[in-house]
Design a protein around this motif. Structure first.
Motif, short mmCIF file in Angstrom:
data_model
loop_
_atom_site.label_atom_id
_atom_site.label_comp_id
_atom_site.label_asym_id
_atom_site.label_seq_id
_atom_site.Cartn_x
_atom_site.Cartn_y
_atom_site.Cartn_z
N CYS A 126 0.81 -1.22 0.00
CA CYS A 126 0.00 0.00 0.00
C CYS A 126 0.84 1.27 0.00
O CYS A 126 0.36 2.34 0.38
N CYS A 130 -3.90 1.59 -1.89
CA CYS A 130 -4.46 0.29 -2.22
C CYS A 130 -5.95 0.27 -1.88
O CYS A 130 -6.43 1.10 -1.10
N ASN A 151 -1.59 -0.15 7.85
CA ASN A 151 -1.01 0.42 6.63
C ASN A 151 -1.47 1.86 6.38
O ASN A 151 -1.20 2.41 5.31
N ILE A 153 -4.41 3.22 5.79
CA ILE A 153 -5.33 3.34 4.67
C ILE A 153 -6.69 3.78 5.20
O ILE A 153 -7.20 3.19 6.17
N TYR A 157 -11.41 3.29 1.66
CA TYR A 157 -10.80 2.40 0.67
C TYR A 157 -11.09 0.93 0.96
O TYR A 157 -10.54 0.04 0.30
N THR A 230 -3.62 -1.36 -6.84
CA THR A 230 -3.29 -2.50 -5.98
C THR A 230 -4.54 -2.86 -5.19
O THR A 230 -5.13 -1.99 -4.54
#
Length: 294
Positions: A126, A130, A151, A153, A157, A230
């Protein structure tokens, strides 16, 4: 391009009266205009029909096929961590209970996924962003949340998947000891169309071929919706992922179990080859029409 030329109009014979001459001239002019319009329309039609030949046409992706000639995106496959039911050694595949808290991660499962999330971070999955696609099953969605948190994120997402990533329905094996699943896999090696015995509690009894249809539909959506992205696919069980990977690399679906995922295992999708450590010891089966080979 067609060249349009005017057609000359002959003067009326002298024996015609002025009125007749005028009428004839008007008729000829109308005919001339009609002819010119037809030539013009023909020229335009020809120009329009051939103009697209000089314009580059984007490559069409077409229908997604297994195994695919290429993948538009990068994919990581993650099996959810151990669930509460798995910690008790019980088979639980009924989709009715998939969002239940009882279907969530066990304490051991949470630790497995923290490790998996750190592994994805080390792999740089990521680094440039991602998308995380988990089954809506409780343990898979919890897995996705942990991966996103580690990560960094955003939760926006995380895209929950409502049916294509359901755990494989094992029919009459529902509620039995986990060790009984070995009987299902023995049947899988005979034919990918063999189904577990049915049951009337709402649990599906899915063959390998049934799951193959689901995961192919999922990949079709992902390859259509995204480009050069990704994507991390999070499944509540191993079978979705082994059947998916077998399809991607062209492995005989009867051998999908050779690609087994442990709880919390992370794997990068490489369609160029089957990972050596998972490859069968001998090439007993020769697949002439992958991935349907029997």
């Amino acid at each position: 391009m067609l060249k349009i030329t005017n057609t000359s109009v002959t003067a009326p014979p002298p024996h015609l009266s002025p009125s007749s001459s005028s009428t004839t001239t008007t008729t000829q002019k109308n005919l001339l205009n009609h002819i010119n319009r037809r030539h013009l329309l023909a020229a335009l039609s020809f120009s329009i029909s051939t103009s697209h030949l000089s314009i580059p046409v984007a490559d069409a992706r077409g229908l997604f096929q297994m195994p695919p000639p290429r993948l538009t995106n990068q994919y990581y496959l993650v099996r959810a961590g151990e669930s509460e039911f798995e910690s008790l050694g019980i088979i639980n595949t009924n989709p009715v209970a998939k969002t239940s808290v009882d279907s969530g991660l066990s304490e051991k499962g949470k630790k497995q996924i923290v490790k998996a999330a750190l592994q994805l971070k080390e792999m740089g999955a990521c680094d440039t962003g991602c998308w995380i696609w988990p089954s809506i099953t409780q343990r898979a969605y919890q897995t996705a949340e942990i991966i996103a948190s580690v990560n960094r994120i955003s939760r926006s997402y995380i895209v929950p998947e409502y049916s294509f990533l359901d755990a494989r329905g094992l029919g009459a094996y529902e509620g039995k000891n986990l060790e009984a699943v070995s009987e299902v896999y023995a049947s899988d090696t005979i034919s990918p169309r063999n189904k577990p015995p049915p049951i009337d509690d709402g649990t599906p009894n899915e063959s390998v071929a049934d799951v193959f249809v689901r995961v192919t539909q999922l990949m079709s959506i992902l390859e259509t919706q995204y480009s050069e992205e990704t994507i991390i696919i999070v499944s509540p069980d191993s079978d979705n992922l082994t059947i998916l990977q077998a399809g991607l690399v062209g492995l005989d679906l009867r051998r999908h179990r050779d690609l087994s995922f442990a709880p919390g295992e992370v794997r990068f999708v490489d369609i160029s080859s089957i990972p050596a450590y998972k490859q069968p010891a001998s090439a007993v089966y020769k697949c002439r029409n992958p991935p349907i080979c029997n």
